[in-house]
Scaffold this motif. Structure first.
Motif, PDB file in Angstrom:
ATOM      1  N   ILE A 119       1.019  -1.058  -0.270  1.00 40.73           N
ATOM      2  CA  ILE A 119       0.045   0.112   0.056  1.00 40.73           C
ATOM      3  C   ILE A 119       0.878   1.063   0.412  1.00 40.73           C
ATOM      4  CG2 ILE A 119      -2.059   0.978   0.903  1.00 40.73           C
ATOM      5  CD1 ILE A 119      -2.922  -1.524   2.275  1.00 40.73           C
ATOM      6  N   THR A 120       0.795   2.147  -1.019  1.00 41.37           N
ATOM      7  CA  THR A 120       1.186   3.031  -0.916  1.00 41.37           C
ATOM      8  C   THR A 120       0.877   4.444   0.093  1.00 41.37           C
ATOM      9  OG1 THR A 120      -1.017   4.459  -2.476  1.00 41.37           O
ATOM     10  CG2 THR A 120       1.372   3.024  -2.830  1.00 41.37           C
ATOM     11  N   ASN A 121       1.690   5.779   0.405  1.00 41.40           N
ATOM     12  CA  ASN A 121       1.334   6.489   0.751  1.00 41.40           C
ATOM     13  C   ASN A 121       0.011   7.215   0.791  1.00 41.40           C
ATOM     14  OD1 ASN A 121       3.683   6.287   2.837  1.00 41.40           O
ATOM     15  ND2 ASN A 121       4.792   7.539   1.843  1.00 41.40           N
ATOM     16  N   SER A 122      -0.137   7.171  -0.340  1.00 35.49           N
ATOM     17  CA  SER A 122      -1.915   7.597  -1.240  1.00 35.49           C
ATOM     18  C   SER A 122      -2.615   6.404  -1.155  1.00 35.49           C
ATOM     19  CB  SER A 122      -1.508   8.365  -2.687  1.00 35.49           C
ATOM     20  OG  SER A 122      -1.619   6.890  -3.124  1.00 35.49           O
ATOM     21  N   MET A 123      -2.471   5.368  -0.646  1.00 31.40           N
ATOM     22  CA  MET A 123      -4.270   4.177   0.082  1.00 31.40           C
ATOM     23  C   MET A 123      -4.199   3.733  -1.036  1.00 31.40           C
ATOM     24  SD  MET A 123      -4.688   3.664   3.175  1.00 31.40           S
ATOM     25  CE  MET A 123      -5.568   2.788   2.810  1.00 31.40           C
ATOM     26  N   ALA A 124      -3.001   3.733  -1.884  1.00 31.03           N
ATOM     27  CA  ALA A 124      -3.227   3.335  -3.448  1.00 31.03           C
ATOM     28  C   ALA A 124      -2.351   1.943  -3.428  1.00 31.03           C
ATOM     29  CB  ALA A 124      -2.669   3.713  -5.108  1.00 31.03           C
ATOM     30  N   ILE A 125      -2.716   0.485  -3.967  1.00 27.78           N
ATOM     31  CA  ILE A 125      -2.207  -0.262  -3.595  1.00 27.78           C
ATOM     32  C   ILE A 125      -1.463  -0.625  -4.943  1.00 27.78           C
ATOM     33  CG2 ILE A 125      -2.323  -3.565  -3.791  1.00 27.78           C
ATOM     34  CD1 ILE A 125      -5.248  -3.214  -2.505  1.00 27.78           C
ATOM     35  N   THR A 126      -0.352  -1.647  -4.668  1.00 28.26           N
ATOM     36  CA  THR A 126       0.445  -1.661  -6.173  1.00 28.26           C
ATOM     37  C   THR A 126       1.096  -3.074  -6.016  1.00 28.26           C
ATOM     38  OG1 THR A 126       2.331  -0.572  -7.904  1.00 28.26           O
ATOM     39  CG2 THR A 126       2.361  -0.235  -4.821  1.00 28.26           C
ATOM     40  N   GLY A 127       2.149  -3.837  -7.312  1.00 32.51           N
ATOM     41  CA  GLY A 127       2.563  -4.848  -6.796  1.00 32.51           C
ATOM     42  C   GLY A 127       3.188  -4.785  -8.340  1.00 32.51           C
ATOM     43  N   LYS A 128       4.085  -5.730  -7.855  1.00 31.09           N
ATOM     44  CA  LYS A 128       5.027  -6.348  -9.285  1.00 31.09           C
ATOM     45  C   LYS A 128       4.823  -8.025  -9.383  1.00 31.09           C
ATOM     46  CE  LYS A 128       9.843  -6.540 -10.373  1.00 31.09           C
ATOM     47  NZ  LYS A 128      10.831  -5.604 -10.151  1.00 31.09           N
ATOM     48  N   LEU A 129       4.418  -8.809  -9.919  1.00 36.09           N
ATOM     49  CA  LEU A 129       4.591 -10.167 -10.861  1.00 36.09           C
ATOM     50  C   LEU A 129       5.190 -10.684 -11.726  1.00 36.09           C
ATOM     51  CD1 LEU A 129       1.290 -10.591 -10.147  1.00 36.09           C
ATOM     52  CD2 LEU A 129       2.946 -11.331  -8.034  1.00 36.09           C
ATOM     53  N   ASN A 130       5.963 -12.171 -11.500  1.00 37.13           N
ATOM     54  CA  ASN A 130       6.788 -12.466 -12.782  1.00 37.13           C
ATOM     55  C   ASN A 130       5.951 -13.220 -14.025  1.00 37.13           C
ATOM     56  OD1 ASN A 130       9.631 -10.655 -11.928  1.00 37.13           O
ATOM     57  ND2 ASN A 130       9.594 -12.337 -10.750  1.00 37.13           N
ATOM     58  N   ASN A 131       5.080 -13.135 -12.992  1.00 34.34           N
ATOM     59  CA  ASN A 131       4.246 -14.506 -14.007  1.00 34.34           C
ATOM     60  C   ASN A 131       2.654 -14.445 -14.640  1.00 34.34           C
ATOM     61  OD1 ASN A 131       2.339 -17.254 -14.316  1.00 34.34           O
ATOM     62  ND2 ASN A 131       3.639 -18.502 -13.369  1.00 34.34           N
ATOM     63  N   LEU A 132       3.093 -14.125 -16.058  1.00 36.02           N
ATOM     64  CA  LEU A 132       1.907 -13.395 -16.704  1.00 36.02           C
ATOM     65  C   LEU A 132       0.858 -14.211 -17.224  1.00 36.02           C
ATOM     66  CD1 LEU A 132       4.197 -13.126 -19.799  1.00 36.02           C
ATOM     67  CD2 LEU A 132       3.610 -11.746 -18.373  1.00 36.02           C
TER      68      LEU A 132
END
Length: 175
Positions: A119-132
């Motif tokens: 969760i970012t400071n602006s209350m968004a959710i972000t994530g990184k994945l390697n599996n298509l």
């Protein structure tokens, strides 16, 4: 949810020797940031599902924590029934049984978010994945639930961004 955690931070293995086999299901995390998650939440979740308390191993020299279940039945269920791979998770997919249920899809995605997103400071959710495969499945689940998001695909990974409105919906409605 537990299967989503597995997709994010879990692993299955069978160690073979000449006279025996050892079956292991493990979930790994960052020792500093995730120790309480493993010692309290994950420990209780695994006990509730499998009626076994995991062994929790802290590796300070690697800044890692592992919750481990040594069980042939669990490893074979996850591998043979849910089709989760042994070893490398390069080709892992959300199990078909989970994709058949709207509630299971949400719970599974919650587990993936818990393990691979922040969760970012602006209350968004972000994530990184390697599996298509998993990226495509997550995109579909978010779309089906009207959760606005952006997805950027790079040569070796994809990055999700779920705005504050979508993040709050996930947190409040999906728990």
């Amino acid at each position: 949810e537990e299967t989503g955690i597995h997709i994010g931070d879990g692993n299955l293995g069978i160690i073979k020797d000449k006279k025996w086999k050892s079956y292991k299901y493990g979930i790994s995390g960052d020792l500093i940031d995730e120790i309480f998650y493993h010692e309290i939440y994950l420990k209780n979740l695994l006990k509730k599902i499998y009626n076994i308390e995991p062994t929790i191993i802290k590796r300070e020299n690697k800044n890692s924590v592992d919750s481990i279940l040594k069980s042939k039945a669990i490893v074979e269920f996850k591998n043979k029934v849910l089709k989760l791979p042994l070893g490398s998770k390069k080709d892992i997919k959300i199990p078909k049984e989970i994709l058949k249920s709207e509630e299971f899809k949400k719970r599974c995605l919650t587990g993936i978010i818990d393990s691979d997103f922040s969760i970012t400071n602006s209350m968004a959710i972000t994530g990184k994945l390697n599996n298509l495969f998993v990226i495509k499945e997550i995109k579909n689940i978010l779309k089906e639930n009207n959760i606005k998001h952006t997805l950027q695909i790079y040569p070796s990974y994809g990055r999700f961004y779920i705005n504050k409105e979508g993040a709050i919906k996930i947190i409040e409605e999906w728990k």
